[in-house]
Design a protein around this motif. Structure first.
Motif, PDB file in Angstrom:
ATOM      1  N   GLY A 114     -74.265  56.574 -26.142  1.00 33.81           N
ATOM      2  CA  GLY A 114     -75.078  56.663 -27.232  1.00 33.81           C
ATOM      3  C   GLY A 114     -74.817  55.627 -28.141  1.00 33.81           C
ATOM      4  N   GLN A 115     -73.294  55.493 -28.446  1.00 38.36           N
ATOM      5  CA  GLN A 115     -72.919  54.480 -29.393  1.00 38.36           C
ATOM      6  C   GLN A 115     -73.407  53.118 -29.133  1.00 38.36           C
ATOM      7  OE1 GLN A 115     -71.716  55.226 -32.694  1.00 38.36           O
ATOM      8  NE2 GLN A 115     -72.232  53.085 -32.931  1.00 38.36           N
ATOM      9  N   ALA A 116     -73.220  52.732 -27.917  1.00 40.89           N
ATOM     10  CA  ALA A 116     -73.594  51.355 -27.241  1.00 40.89           C
ATOM     11  C   ALA A 116     -75.099  51.219 -27.722  1.00 40.89           C
ATOM     12  CB  ALA A 116     -73.085  51.161 -25.732  1.00 40.89           C
ATOM     13  N   LEU A 117     -75.873  52.299 -27.136  1.00 45.94           N
ATOM     14  CA  LEU A 117     -77.362  52.150 -27.455  1.00 45.94           C
ATOM     15  C   LEU A 117     -77.735  51.804 -29.068  1.00 45.94           C
ATOM     16  CD1 LEU A 117     -78.609  54.576 -24.951  1.00 45.94           C
ATOM     17  CD2 LEU A 117     -78.860  52.342 -24.922  1.00 45.94           C
ATOM     18  N   ARG A 118     -76.947  52.634 -29.896  1.00 46.03           N
ATOM     19  CA  ARG A 118     -77.323  52.359 -31.180  1.00 46.03           C
ATOM     20  C   ARG A 118     -76.933  51.056 -31.869  1.00 46.03           C
ATOM     21  NH1 ARG A 118     -75.666  57.830 -31.093  1.00 46.03           N
ATOM     22  NH2 ARG A 118     -73.449  57.342 -31.524  1.00 46.03           N
ATOM     23  N   ASP A 119     -75.770  50.521 -31.228  1.00 45.81           N
ATOM     24  CA  ASP A 119     -75.244  49.300 -31.561  1.00 45.81           C
ATOM     25  C   ASP A 119     -75.943  48.217 -31.119  1.00 45.81           C
ATOM     26  OD1 ASP A 119     -73.053  50.541 -32.861  1.00 45.81           O
ATOM     27  OD2 ASP A 119     -71.514  49.867 -31.129  1.00 45.81           O
TER      28      ASP A 119
END
Length: 202
Positions: A139-144
């Motif tokens: 999820g964090q990678a997608l947001r980043d």
């Protein structure tokens, strides 16, 4: 050989019957596990409020006065839990499974059955927590990626350059500032938002 205390799984036992608590605690400690005990849901939550007490598994009696094991489970965050019950009604087991329990034991509990059930619940709990951590990372990678992509698009539009040149510009700036690429992208987007808010309206 026992593991060091800081790597030995910690089990939180919660039951309003002190005899059962003592029996379970002795059986688990004899197997080399660390144990903390609570006689009620309120005591359990008070223990968990101390962040030095973060069990790898909670073993909860379903039926307790004041706060049931089901209610307690909902307030424990991401701590894996299994249930104990004196009720052999199939509906209770289904209710426990629906609540997300990683195990279920019927009272009276045979100490010989306790350890295998706890070991299996620990393994299942670790698997679930690993999946949660991976989901959070994705999820964090997608947001980043979304923020970096938006910043690259903004640079492309502003400087009339292609995507590779814009991404190279962003990376060069991040390296020169010794900052993460996404942090620079986020700062750029925030600055653009501030500028847009300050733009005089006709």
């Amino acid at each position: 050989m026992n593991l060091p205390a800081d790597t030995t799984p910690l089990i939180l036992l919660v039951d309003d019957d002190p005899l059962i608590l003592g029996l379970l605690a002795r059986a688990l400690e004899a197997a080399g596990l660390r144990v903390r005990q609570a006689g009620s849901g309120g005591q359990a939550l008070a223990l968990l409020a101390d962040h030095s007490v973060q069990p790898q598994l909670a073993v909860l009696d379903i039926t307790m006065p004041g706060m049931s094991g089901l209610e307690l489970a909902r307030q424990m965050g991401d701590i894996p839990y299994m249930f104990l019950s004196a009720n052999d009604d199939a509906g209770i087991a289904e209710q426990a499974a629906a609540a997300g329990a990683v195990g279920f034991l019927l009272k009276p509990i045979d100490p010989a059955q306790l350890l295998p059930a706890v070991r299996a619940a620990l393994a299942r709990g670790a698997e679930i927590q690993g999946l949660r951590a991976e989901e959070a990372r994705l999820g964090q990678a997608l947001r980043d990626g979304r923020e970096t992509g938006m910043a690259v698009g903004m640079l492309m539009e502003r400087y009339r350059i292609d995507r590779h040149a814009a991404l190279r510009m962003l990376r060069t700036h991040a390296r020169s500032q010794q900052r993460k690429l996404n942090d620079v992208a986020t700062a750029l987007l925030d600055a653009a938002e501030t500028l847009n808010a300050l733009t005089p309206r006709a």
